[in-house]
Design a protein around this motif. Structure first.
Motif, PDB file in Angstrom:
ATOM      1  N   THR A  68       0.825  -1.197   0.000  1.00  7.81           N
ATOM      2  CA  THR A  68       0.000   0.000   0.000  1.00  7.81           C
ATOM      3  C   THR A  68       0.862   1.251   0.000  1.00  7.81           C
ATOM      4  O   THR A  68       0.629   2.193  -0.772  1.00  7.81           O
ATOM      5  N   HIS A  69       1.880   1.281   0.861  1.00  5.04           N
ATOM      6  CA  HIS A  69       2.772   2.445   0.910  1.00  5.04           C
ATOM      7  C   HIS A  69       3.532   2.616  -0.400  1.00  5.04           C
ATOM      8  O   HIS A  69       3.771   3.745  -0.845  1.00  5.04           O
ATOM      9  N   TYR A  70       3.899   1.505  -1.012  1.00  8.05           N
ATOM     10  CA  TYR A  70       4.622   1.561  -2.288  1.00  8.05           C
ATOM     11  C   TYR A  70       3.764   2.204  -3.368  1.00  8.05           C
ATOM     12  O   TYR A  70       4.224   3.090  -4.106  1.00  8.05           O
ATOM     13  N   PHE A  71       2.495   1.806  -3.461  1.00  2.00           N
ATOM     14  CA  PHE A  71       1.631   2.364  -4.495  1.00  2.00           C
ATOM     15  C   PHE A  71       1.248   3.816  -4.178  1.00  2.00           C
ATOM     16  O   PHE A  71       1.042   4.608  -5.100  1.00  2.00           O
ATOM     17  N   GLU A  72       1.141   4.150  -2.907  1.00  2.00           N
ATOM     18  CA  GLU A  72       0.908   5.556  -2.551  1.00  2.00           C
ATOM     19  C   GLU A  72       2.068   6.423  -3.038  1.00  2.00           C
ATOM     20  O   GLU A  72       1.868   7.480  -3.645  1.00  2.00           O
ATOM     21  N   ALA A  73       3.294   5.974  -2.777  1.00  2.00           N
ATOM     22  CA  ALA A  73       4.472   6.723  -3.203  1.00  2.00           C
ATOM     23  C   ALA A  73       4.562   6.783  -4.723  1.00  2.00           C
ATOM     24  O   ALA A  73       4.908   7.817  -5.302  1.00  2.00           O
ATOM     25  N   PHE A  74       4.251   5.674  -5.368  1.00  2.00           N
ATOM     26  CA  PHE A  74       4.298   5.636  -6.826  1.00  2.00           C
ATOM     27  C   PHE A  74       3.294   6.611  -7.424  1.00  2.00           C
ATOM     28  O   PHE A  74       3.582   7.304  -8.412  1.00  2.00           O
ATOM     29  N   TYR A  75       2.113   6.702  -6.807  1.00  2.00           N
ATOM     30  CA  TYR A  75       1.093   7.630  -7.301  1.00  2.00           C
ATOM     31  C   TYR A  75       1.545   9.072  -7.112  1.00  2.00           C
ATOM     32  O   TYR A  75       1.435   9.897  -8.014  1.00  2.00           O
ATOM     33  N   LYS A  76       2.085   9.371  -5.940  1.00  2.00           N
ATOM     34  CA  LYS A  76       2.503  10.749  -5.680  1.00  2.00           C
ATOM     35  C   LYS A  76       3.633  11.186  -6.610  1.00  2.00           C
ATOM     36  O   LYS A  76       3.683  12.330  -7.054  1.00  2.00           O
ATOM     37  N   GLN A  77       4.563  10.242  -6.908  1.00  2.00           N
ATOM     38  CA  GLN A  77       5.670  10.585  -7.803  1.00  2.00           C
ATOM     39  C   GLN A  77       5.174  10.865  -9.210  1.00  2.00           C
ATOM     40  O   GLN A  77       5.818  11.607  -9.961  1.00  2.00           O
ATOM     41  N   GLY A  78       4.032  10.292  -9.571  1.00  2.00           N
ATOM     42  CA  GLY A  78       3.507  10.490 -10.916  1.00  2.00           C
ATOM     43  C   GLY A  78       2.655  11.726 -11.067  1.00  2.00           C
ATOM     44  O   GLY A  78       2.165  12.006 -12.152  1.00  2.00           O
ATOM     45  N   GLN A  79       2.451  12.456  -9.994  1.00  2.00           N
ATOM     46  CA  GLN A  79       1.627  13.654 -10.034  1.00  2.00           C
ATOM     47  C   GLN A  79       2.493  14.902  -9.906  1.00  2.00           C
ATOM     48  O   GLN A  79       3.572  14.881  -9.329  1.00  2.00           O
ATOM     49  N   SER A  80       2.005  16.003 -10.413  1.00  2.00           N
ATOM     50  CA  SER A  80       2.709  17.291 -10.285  1.00  2.00           C
ATOM     51  C   SER A  80       2.154  18.008  -9.076  1.00  2.00           C
ATOM     52  O   SER A  80       1.024  18.509  -9.090  1.00  2.00           O
ATOM     53  N   LYS A  81       2.919  18.083  -8.011  1.00  2.00           N
ATOM     54  CA  LYS A  81       2.445  18.666  -6.768  1.00  2.00           C
ATOM     55  C   LYS A  81       2.437  20.189  -6.871  1.00  2.00           C
ATOM     56  O   LYS A  81       3.460  20.815  -7.129  1.00  2.00           O
ATOM     57  N   GLY A  82       1.242  20.762  -6.678  1.00  2.15           N
ATOM     58  CA  GLY A  82       1.140  22.205  -6.625  1.00  2.15           C
ATOM     59  C   GLY A  82       1.415  22.894  -7.943  1.00  2.15           C
ATOM     60  O   GLY A  82       1.735  24.081  -7.979  1.00  2.15           O
ATOM     61  N   ASP A  83       1.292  22.189  -9.085  1.00  5.35           N
ATOM     62  CA  ASP A  83       1.558  22.780 -10.386  1.00  5.35           C
ATOM     63  C   ASP A  83       0.266  23.391 -10.921  1.00  5.35           C
ATOM     64  O   ASP A  83      -0.671  22.684 -11.261  1.00  5.35           O
ATOM     65  N   PRO A  84       0.161  24.736 -11.021  1.00  8.37           N
ATOM     66  CA  PRO A  84      -1.091  25.367 -11.451  1.00  8.37           C
ATOM     67  C   PRO A  84      -1.508  24.944 -12.851  1.00  8.37           C
ATOM     68  O   PRO A  84      -2.694  24.894 -13.166  1.00  8.37           O
ATOM     69  N   SER A  85      -0.550  24.622 -13.710  1.00  4.41           N
ATOM     70  CA  SER A  85      -0.890  24.278 -15.093  1.00  4.41           C
ATOM     71  C   SER A  85      -1.631  22.965 -15.183  1.00  4.41           C
ATOM     72  O   SER A  85      -2.331  22.704 -16.161  1.00  4.41           O
ATOM     73  N   THR A  86      -1.484  22.111 -14.196  1.00  3.66           N
ATOM     74  CA  THR A  86      -2.150  20.807 -14.225  1.00  3.66           C
ATOM     75  C   THR A  86      -3.452  20.795 -13.452  1.00  3.66           C
ATOM     76  O   THR A  86      -4.212  19.856 -13.529  1.00  3.66           O
ATOM     77  N   GLY A  87      -3.694  21.844 -12.671  1.00  6.55           N
ATOM     78  CA  GLY A  87      -4.908  21.883 -11.881  1.00  6.55           C
ATOM     79  C   GLY A  87      -4.866  20.985 -10.679  1.00  6.55           C
ATOM     80  O   GLY A  87      -5.879  20.736 -10.043  1.00  6.55           O
ATOM     81  N   ARG A  88      -3.694  20.443 -10.321  1.00 10.92           N
ATOM     82  CA  ARG A  88      -3.564  19.562  -9.175  1.00 10.92           C
ATOM     83  C   ARG A  88      -2.835  20.309  -8.076  1.00 10.92           C
ATOM     84  O   ARG A  88      -1.931  21.084  -8.326  1.00 10.92           O
ATOM     85  N   ASP A  89      -3.186  20.029  -6.857  1.00 11.15           N
ATOM     86  CA  ASP A  89      -2.464  20.612  -5.743  1.00 11.15           C
ATOM     87  C   ASP A  89      -2.136  19.526  -4.736  1.00 11.15           C
ATOM     88  O   ASP A  89      -2.539  18.378  -4.889  1.00 11.15           O
ATOM     89  N   GLU A  90      -1.406  19.899  -3.696  1.00  9.91           N
ATOM     90  CA  GLU A  90      -0.954  18.927  -2.710  1.00  9.91           C
ATOM     91  C   GLU A  90      -2.122  18.234  -2.038  1.00  9.91           C
ATOM     92  O   GLU A  90      -2.110  17.030  -1.808  1.00  9.91           O
ATOM     93  N   ALA A 122      -4.246   9.707  -2.826  1.00 13.57           N
ATOM     94  CA  ALA A 122      -3.407   8.673  -2.219  1.00 13.57           C
ATOM     95  C   ALA A 122      -4.152   7.961  -1.090  1.00 13.57           C
ATOM     96  O   ALA A 122      -4.052   6.746  -0.929  1.00 13.57           O
ATOM     97  N   GLN A 123      -4.931   8.741  -0.296  1.00  9.82           N
ATOM     98  CA  GLN A 123      -5.702   8.130   0.778  1.00  9.82           C
ATOM     99  C   GLN A 123      -6.785   7.207   0.208  1.00  9.82           C
ATOM    100  O   GLN A 123      -7.086   6.152   0.760  1.00  9.82           O
ATOM    101  N   ARG A 124      -7.351   7.612  -0.932  1.00 10.42           N
ATOM    102  CA  ARG A 124      -8.373   6.772  -1.560  1.00 10.42           C
ATOM    103  C   ARG A 124      -7.762   5.453  -2.033  1.00 10.42           C
ATOM    104  O   ARG A 124      -8.348   4.383  -1.881  1.00 10.42           O
ATOM    105  N   ILE A 125      -6.548   5.527  -2.616  1.00  7.79           N
ATOM    106  CA  ILE A 125      -5.865   4.312  -3.046  1.00  7.79           C
ATOM    107  C   ILE A 125      -5.621   3.398  -1.857  1.00  7.79           C
ATOM    108  O   ILE A 125      -5.815   2.189  -1.914  1.00  7.79           O
ATOM    109  N   ALA A 126      -5.192   4.001  -0.734  1.00  3.84           N
ATOM    110  CA  ALA A 126      -4.930   3.202   0.461  1.00  3.84           C
ATOM    111  C   ALA A 126      -6.202   2.532   0.956  1.00  3.84           C
ATOM    112  O   ALA A 126      -6.195   1.371   1.357  1.00  3.84           O
ATOM    113  N   ALA A 127      -7.331   3.277   0.917  1.00  2.27           N
ATOM    114  CA  ALA A 127      -8.593   2.702   1.378  1.00  2.27           C
ATOM    115  C   ALA A 127      -9.035   1.551   0.487  1.00  2.27           C
ATOM    116  O   ALA A 127      -9.476   0.504   0.962  1.00  2.27           O
TER     117      ALA A 127
END
Length: 474
Positions: A253-275, A282-287
């Motif tokens: 579970t921790h491995y896939f959480e980390a893998f998901y986070k590494q594949g996302q752009s944290k706080g990048d306004p151009s992608t519309g994703r934030d921390e 990641a919490q949803r994946i864990a659940a």
């Protein structure tokens, strides 16, 4: 080393040297030679420093410490380039660690790279003798086990053909057949089961389940379901270091959480994703992972022989303890058909099916019990049933043939191959005695377009979404 510890790794590091330019290799050799021959200590240290500056060291492993006990099955996970294969080669002795040491107590049989240990110019027969001797068997021992090895590999007349003519599946068949007959204490498998057909994969999984009862297994795979199903502990490697070691479901579970986070752009306004969004996903994946893991192999089918399991409770036996070969064949045919009587070889889920098992009666005036269960490609039983409550009127029958029919709706299975195992025995409802077990009696393929959550999905009769009006809510 303690008698309970078979592998002890202490501060293992493995570095590989590389050079920016070809001339740097020559420079390093010259400086190293000057450092050895110069009698002046000051110059010697200068030459040694210059020698080190000419080379760059890539550390595939960095300071790994762990112990593996006898009888454990330990999985190793990590992204490509994290050091998994390098670690296995260091443990097997094909690579020497740059720093640290590995102590092994027992004979190792390894299935690493495809065809490793084989000479492609030799025939399969010659490679059996070559590879088995590398694993410590004598010529006489190989002669005694040769027929069993050939039968396990099941590659027919190709056994006398040069290995260079083999397909990748035939390579694995022959290599696995050899290591299955060398009386190893430790078995090392590196992604080998990803190659091969469904019948051979099921045979390998039966061998692994049997080997787990007395031996130690190191298992490398990118298949998280295989790791959760087979392993007691998991080591997560990241860039040559140990990121985590512990219970399979937690580490995966921790491995896939980390893998998901590494594949996302944290706080990048151009992608519309934030921390916050990334953490929420990641919490949803864990659940979801936790939900799936409630059907973990070790919980449904624990290795404690006295523990009850779903199939064990129905038929009174542990599916993983069934004999791999038939002793007294009784089952004559097994067929899966649809409601029109046509044989079924692939399903999508929800089909109304009939499973018919025809067998000879085990003994006169004896209550026969016929059962089946369905396994996934890892040999994990998913569902099954028996005739314990349906055979009370057949004890006095004179016919030697029995027919058992099971009518049910196929669940929604994730895409892949699935095997039916048929069993027949005698005895009471408490604990029937298995007299014949036909592994892989049928292989079906699931082509379900639906997404199944967990091991199987439930065919839905109807799925609807309504808007509740205010007056209805009141």
């Amino acid at each position: 080393m303690s008698s309970d510890i078979v592998i002890r790794a202490h501060s293992i590091s493995k570095g590989f040297e590389s050079y920016e330019r070809p001339a740097d290799r020559l420079k390093r050799s010259m400086f190293a030679l000057l450092a050895r021959v110069t009698p002046i200590p000051t110059l010697r240290s200068v030459f040694m420093r210059c020698s080190r500056e000419c080379v760059r060291t890539f550390w595939a492993l960095k300071g790994l410490d762990f112990e593996i006990a006898r009888g454990e099955t330990v999985g190793i996970i990590g992204r490509n380039g994290s050091g998994k294969s390098t670690l296995l080669q260091v443990i097997c002795g094909t690579l020497a660690p740059t720093e640290g040491e590995v102590r092994i107590d027992g004979r190792i049989a390894a299935l690493l790279e495809l065809g490793s240990g084989f000479d492609v110019e030799y025939t399969g027969r010659e490679n059996i003798y070559l590879n088995a001797q590398l694993h410590g068997l004598t010529r006489q021992q190989i002669d005694e086990r040769y027929d069993e090895i050939v039968a396990f590999a099941d590659i027919g007349d190709f056994i006398d053909q040069p290995v260079k003519t083999y397909s990748s599946g035939m390579f694995v068949r022959l290599a696995f057949a050899v290591i299955a007959h060398v009386d190893a204490d430790i078995l090392v498998v590196d992604e080998a089961l990803a190659v091969g057909d469904a019948f051979f994969t099921q045979k390998c999984m039966r061998f692994l389940r049997s080997f787990q009862q007395h031996g130690t297994v190191l298992f490398v795979s990118h298949d998280s379901s295989a790791v959760r199903s087979l392993c007691n502990r998991v080591i997560w490697l990241d860039r040559g270091g140990m990121r985590e070691m512990g219970v399979p479901k937690d580490v995966c579970t921790h491995y896939f959480e980390a893998f998901y986070k590494q594949g996302q752009s944290k706080g990048d306004p151009s992608t519309g994703r934030d921390e916050a969004n990334v953490d929420a996903q990641a919490q949803r994946i864990a659940a979801l992972s936790t939900t799936v893991q409630t059907a973990d192999q070790r919980q449904l089918f624990p290795r404690d022989p006295g523990a009850a399991t779903a199939v064990q409770a129905a038929f009174g036996v542990d599916p993983h303890a069934l004999p791999p070969e038939r002793v007294s064949p009784l089952i004559e045919s097994v067929q899966l058909s649809n409601e029109h009587g046509s044989a079924i070889h692939w399903v999508v889920g929800g089909e109304h099916v009939l499973l018919r098992i025809i067998t000879r009666r085990p003994a006169a005036n004896a209550a026969a019990v016929i059962a089946f269960f369905v396994k996934d490609r890892l040999g994990q039983p998913l569902f099954g049933d028996d005739t314990v409550l349906a055979n009370t009127d057949l004890v006095e029958a004179s016919s030697d043939a029995l027919v058992a029919e099971f009518v049910f709706e196929m669940p929604i299975l994730p895409p892949g191959d699935y095997a039916f195992t048929a069993l027949v025995g005698t005895g009471s409802n408490a604990r029937p005695t298995v007299l014949d077990c036909l592994h892989d009696a049928l292989i079906i393929k699931s082509e379900s377009p639906s997404v199944a959550t967990g091991l199987v999905g439930i065919p839905m009769t109807n799925v609807a979404l309504f808007i509740l009006e205010a007056n209805e809510a009141a």
